[in-house]
Motif scaffolding. Structure first.
Motif, PDB file in Angstrom:
ATOM      1  N   LEU A  83      15.918  30.294  -3.343  1.00 23.58           N
ATOM      2  CA  LEU A  83      17.260  29.661  -3.702  1.00 23.58           C
ATOM      3  C   LEU A  83      17.684  29.177  -2.498  1.00 23.58           C
ATOM      4  O   LEU A  83      18.531  28.006  -2.178  1.00 23.58           O
ATOM      5  CB  LEU A  83      18.256  30.489  -4.559  1.00 23.58           C
ATOM      6  CG  LEU A  83      19.464  30.040  -4.801  1.00 23.58           C
ATOM      7  CD1 LEU A  83      19.380  28.706  -5.607  1.00 23.58           C
ATOM      8  CD2 LEU A  83      20.126  31.125  -5.695  1.00 23.58           C
ATOM      9  N   GLU A  84      17.823  30.376  -1.424  1.00 23.51           N
ATOM     10  CA  GLU A  84      18.425  29.821  -0.097  1.00 23.51           C
ATOM     11  C   GLU A  84      17.764  28.626   0.559  1.00 23.51           C
ATOM     12  O   GLU A  84      18.440  27.550   1.154  1.00 23.51           O
ATOM     13  CB  GLU A  84      18.624  31.010   0.784  1.00 23.51           C
ATOM     14  CG  GLU A  84      19.468  31.931   0.553  1.00 23.51           C
ATOM     15  CD  GLU A  84      20.925  31.438   0.373  1.00 23.51           C
ATOM     16  OE1 GLU A  84      21.266  30.798   1.128  1.00 23.51           O
ATOM     17  OE2 GLU A  84      21.538  31.819  -0.867  1.00 23.51           O
ATOM     18  N   ASP A  85      16.447  28.448   0.376  1.00 20.36           N
ATOM     19  CA  ASP A  85      15.832  27.388   1.001  1.00 20.36           C
ATOM     20  C   ASP A  85      16.135  26.385   0.118  1.00 20.36           C
ATOM     21  O   ASP A  85      16.325  25.018   0.924  1.00 20.36           O
ATOM     22  CB  ASP A  85      14.256  27.473   0.937  1.00 20.36           C
ATOM     23  CG  ASP A  85      13.625  28.552   1.930  1.00 20.36           C
ATOM     24  OD1 ASP A  85      14.375  29.051   2.996  1.00 20.36           O
ATOM     25  OD2 ASP A  85      12.384  29.006   1.573  1.00 20.36           O
ATOM     26  N   ALA A  86      16.058  26.263  -0.999  1.00 17.08           N
ATOM     27  CA  ALA A  86      16.585  25.073  -1.733  1.00 17.08           C
ATOM     28  C   ALA A  86      18.084  24.724  -1.537  1.00 17.08           C
ATOM     29  O   ALA A  86      18.136  23.265  -1.436  1.00 17.08           O
ATOM     30  CB  ALA A  86      16.536  25.441  -3.287  1.00 17.08           C
ATOM     31  N   LYS A  87      19.184  25.560  -1.220  1.00 16.61           N
ATOM     32  CA  LYS A  87      20.217  25.177  -1.092  1.00 16.61           C
ATOM     33  C   LYS A  87      20.261  24.467   0.427  1.00 16.61           C
ATOM     34  O   LYS A  87      20.907  23.424   0.546  1.00 16.61           O
ATOM     35  CB  LYS A  87      21.055  26.411  -0.882  1.00 16.61           C
ATOM     36  CG  LYS A  87      21.476  27.099  -2.051  1.00 16.61           C
ATOM     37  CD  LYS A  87      22.301  28.232  -1.726  1.00 16.61           C
ATOM     38  CE  LYS A  87      22.858  29.209  -3.166  1.00 16.61           C
ATOM     39  NZ  LYS A  87      23.750  30.128  -2.650  1.00 16.61           N
ATOM     40  N   GLU A  88      19.438  24.927   1.396  1.00 14.87           N
ATOM     41  CA  GLU A  88      19.368  23.980   2.619  1.00 14.87           C
ATOM     42  C   GLU A  88      18.837  22.631   2.640  1.00 14.87           C
ATOM     43  O   GLU A  88      19.608  21.741   3.122  1.00 14.87           O
ATOM     44  CB  GLU A  88      18.503  24.742   3.806  1.00 14.87           C
ATOM     45  CG  GLU A  88      18.659  24.237   5.037  1.00 14.87           C
ATOM     46  CD  GLU A  88      17.783  25.262   6.049  1.00 14.87           C
ATOM     47  OE1 GLU A  88      16.983  24.601   6.692  1.00 14.87           O
ATOM     48  OE2 GLU A  88      17.634  26.393   5.876  1.00 14.87           O
ATOM     49  N   LYS A  89      17.911  22.482   1.709  1.00  6.84           N
ATOM     50  CA  LYS A  89      17.365  21.210   1.598  1.00  6.84           C
ATOM     51  C   LYS A  89      18.232  20.580   0.615  1.00  6.84           C
ATOM     52  O   LYS A  89      18.395  19.094   0.891  1.00  6.84           O
ATOM     53  CB  LYS A  89      16.031  21.321   0.761  1.00  6.84           C
ATOM     54  CG  LYS A  89      14.726  22.085   1.325  1.00  6.84           C
ATOM     55  CD  LYS A  89      14.486  21.259   2.657  1.00  6.84           C
ATOM     56  CE  LYS A  89      13.404  21.946   3.259  1.00  6.84           C
ATOM     57  NZ  LYS A  89      13.050  21.288   4.772  1.00  6.84           N
ATOM     58  N   LEU A  90      18.985  20.870  -0.094  1.00  6.20           N
ATOM     59  CA  LEU A  90      19.895  20.062  -0.994  1.00  6.20           C
ATOM     60  C   LEU A  90      21.105  19.642  -0.220  1.00  6.20           C
ATOM     61  O   LEU A  90      21.488  18.550  -0.361  1.00  6.20           O
ATOM     62  CB  LEU A  90      20.372  21.214  -2.279  1.00  6.20           C
ATOM     63  CG  LEU A  90      21.205  20.206  -3.098  1.00  6.20           C
ATOM     64  CD1 LEU A  90      20.595  19.206  -3.725  1.00  6.20           C
ATOM     65  CD2 LEU A  90      21.769  21.300  -4.360  1.00  6.20           C
ATOM     66  N   ARG A  91      21.607  20.594   0.709  1.00  7.44           N
ATOM     67  CA  ARG A  91      22.529  20.092   1.619  1.00  7.44           C
ATOM     68  C   ARG A  91      22.034  18.927   2.447  1.00  7.44           C
ATOM     69  O   ARG A  91      22.727  18.013   2.802  1.00  7.44           O
ATOM     70  CB  ARG A  91      23.093  21.296   2.504  1.00  7.44           C
ATOM     71  CG  ARG A  91      23.995  22.499   1.982  1.00  7.44           C
ATOM     72  CD  ARG A  91      24.411  23.247   2.960  1.00  7.44           C
ATOM     73  NE  ARG A  91      24.987  24.669   2.319  1.00  7.44           N
ATOM     74  CZ  ARG A  91      24.113  25.565   1.991  1.00  7.44           C
ATOM     75  NH1 ARG A  91      22.952  25.848   2.543  1.00  7.44           N
ATOM     76  NH2 ARG A  91      24.684  26.738   1.413  1.00  7.44           N
ATOM     77  N   GLU A  92      21.008  18.828   2.972  1.00  5.08           N
ATOM     78  CA  GLU A  92      20.173  17.895   3.905  1.00  5.08           C
ATOM     79  C   GLU A  92      20.261  16.478   3.075  1.00  5.08           C
ATOM     80  O   GLU A  92      20.760  15.536   3.453  1.00  5.08           O
ATOM     81  CB  GLU A  92      18.979  18.447   4.138  1.00  5.08           C
ATOM     82  CG  GLU A  92      18.108  17.331   5.089  1.00  5.08           C
ATOM     83  CD  GLU A  92      16.723  17.819   5.504  1.00  5.08           C
ATOM     84  OE1 GLU A  92      15.960  16.863   5.329  1.00  5.08           O
ATOM     85  OE2 GLU A  92      16.648  19.020   5.726  1.00  5.08           O
TER      86      GLU A  92
END
Length: 101
Positions: A83-92
């Motif tokens: 989820l943390e990885d996905a949030k980072e990618k989503l912010r990008e």
């Protein structure tokens, strides 16, 4: 659901996000996703939950409630990391989308 192939990733993220906040169950998830415009049948949701569990993102337990039982889902450590990885990618991605305006 229109564009299901693209939106299914967002649905999975919603599920893992809410399961990280506390235990969730199928009917609650269905109603929560509907609030965001996603209409899922049980025939779509439960295989998705089972797949997330098989892949190690969720764990579940059965809770008896009188004569019925409910399966409760919670995010695992692996699910929280994903989820943390996905949030980072989503912010990008959101940043790039906003730049295009």
């Amino acid at each position: 659901m229109a564009h299901q192939d693209l939106l299914s990733g967002f649905i999975r993220l919603h599920i893992v996000h809410h399961a990280a906040e506390g235990e969730v169950y199928g009917q609650w998830i269905t109603e929560e996703l509907a609030r965001h415009g996603y209409r899922l049948s049980a025939g779509t949701l439960y295989p998705m939950l089972h797949a997330l569990e098989r892949k190690g993102y969720l764990r579940s337990r059965e809770k008896r409630m009188g004569r019925t039982s409910r399966r409760l889902y919670r995010t695992t450590a692996q699910g929280r990391a994903a989820l943390e990885d996905a949030k980072e990618k989503l912010r990008e991605l959101v940043g790039e989308l906003l730049e295009e305006r």
